[in-house]
Design a protein around this motif. Sequence first.
Motif, PDB file in Angstrom:
ATOM      1  N   ALA A  81      46.838  37.370  41.824  1.00  0.00           N
ATOM      2  CA  ALA A  81      45.792  36.399  41.487  1.00  0.00           C
ATOM      3  C   ALA A  81      45.158  36.685  40.129  1.00  0.00           C
ATOM      4  O   ALA A  81      44.715  35.759  39.434  1.00  0.00           O
ATOM      5  N   SER A  82      45.132  37.951  39.719  1.00  0.00           N
ATOM      6  CA  SER A  82      44.520  38.292  38.426  1.00  0.00           C
ATOM      7  C   SER A  82      45.290  37.690  37.247  1.00  0.00           C
ATOM      8  O   SER A  82      44.796  37.685  36.121  1.00  0.00           O
ATOM      9  N   PHE A  83      46.486  37.151  37.518  1.00  0.00           N
ATOM     10  CA  PHE A  83      47.285  36.557  36.446  1.00  0.00           C
ATOM     11  C   PHE A  83      46.974  35.078  36.211  1.00  0.00           C
ATOM     12  O   PHE A  83      47.554  34.474  35.304  1.00  0.00           O
ATOM     13  N   VAL A  84      46.077  34.487  36.985  1.00  0.00           N
ATOM     14  CA  VAL A  84      45.795  33.058  36.798  1.00  0.00           C
ATOM     15  C   VAL A  84      45.240  32.795  35.392  1.00  0.00           C
ATOM     16  O   VAL A  84      45.655  31.860  34.704  1.00  0.00           O
ATOM     17  N   GLU A  85      44.307  33.622  34.940  1.00  0.00           N
ATOM     18  CA  GLU A  85      43.696  33.395  33.618  1.00  0.00           C
ATOM     19  C   GLU A  85      44.700  33.591  32.477  1.00  0.00           C
ATOM     20  O   GLU A  85      44.836  32.705  31.616  1.00  0.00           O
ATOM     21  N   PRO A  86      45.452  34.713  32.425  1.00  0.00           N
ATOM     22  CA  PRO A  86      46.435  34.820  31.334  1.00  0.00           C
ATOM     23  C   PRO A  86      47.536  33.766  31.417  1.00  0.00           C
ATOM     24  O   PRO A  86      48.056  33.330  30.380  1.00  0.00           O
ATOM     25  N   THR A  87      47.886  33.343  32.634  1.00  0.00           N
ATOM     26  CA  THR A  87      48.874  32.266  32.760  1.00  0.00           C
ATOM     27  C   THR A  87      48.344  30.995  32.105  1.00  0.00           C
ATOM     28  O   THR A  87      49.077  30.288  31.386  1.00  0.00           O
TER      29      THR A  87
END
Length: 353
Positions: free
Chosen positions: A148-154
Amino acid sequence: MKAQVFRGVKQLKYEEIPVPDIADDEVLVQVQVVGLCQSDIKKILYPLYEPPRIFGHETAGTIAAVGSAVKNWQVGQRVVVLHHIPCMHCAYCLNENYSMCDTYKNITTTAGFTPSGGGFAEYVKVPGHIVRHGGLIEIPQHITFEQASFVEPTNCCLKAVKKAQIAPGQTVLITGAGPIGLMFIMLVKYFGARAIATDLIQSRIDKALSVGAEAAFDARDADLPAKIQQLTNGMGVDVTLLAVPSEKAFSQALDCTRKGGKILFFAEFPDEVEIPINPNVLYRREIDLIGSYSSSYRLQALSADIVFNKRIDVDALVSDRYPLKDLAAAVEKAVSPTPETFKILIYPEAASH
């Protein structure tokens, strides 16, 4: 609570500070994991911001408290925390330049001191504006906090892909196969285009191929333009995404991008760098130069969909995990990566109990 407080250039202090108090319209989130971003590293290493501050913004955690006026959120829910939400009605927002909006830039999540993201702490406070306007996204049960922590960089990478109008059948050159470059490869492939990558580290070249690049080369290869021509029927690539702040990479982009193609600056260059360019190269070859900074509010739902439905493999990007107390060592590792260093994730101690 414990937090890593920025006390000056290259000075991080692991300190005990108060848990933030929340107002009626705010939410407190216990940080479970936070990604270490290149922008965090720059803020720590260079005199860009006045201390003290707490950085960190690729945050996933559990709601620990909600203000009395907050609707639709409860203690215990697992959430992605987005650290910026635009106002949606200024001239920038109306032109869909959300990351230029003053509200977007100035209202952010905080763990204390001048609001600066706040993810490098055990708890982070989410302001009412962000709570009300979609800045919390519930994490599905089948998705880990790490994923879930990858939503912003994605979202940030997706904005660049959309801005460059990458389309099925195109060929895209990605300079740099670090965590961002690898994510670009995955997204380019997901949207039906072919990815070609370059890097200086052989393991990253290999990794680029393993996550979906059609070809990957050493950036120092003198024959790179010729090899790109060979792969593109003598045309050159449709788009180059600059995922490293390198003058040489830009020069290669000019050599490798087809007439009528696009070059997008994604990595932030040092302010003192100036790149000489003959304007006639742009004029005669009709090359578009584009910049893409931060995320896009419009792509928030799509970014979450891509991560939560595992349309790209974010697990393949993670190489290192550090406890919050060792953030300085994590920054050092990111600045001087080993051949196996890709994405680094940080864990507050309270989350591991």
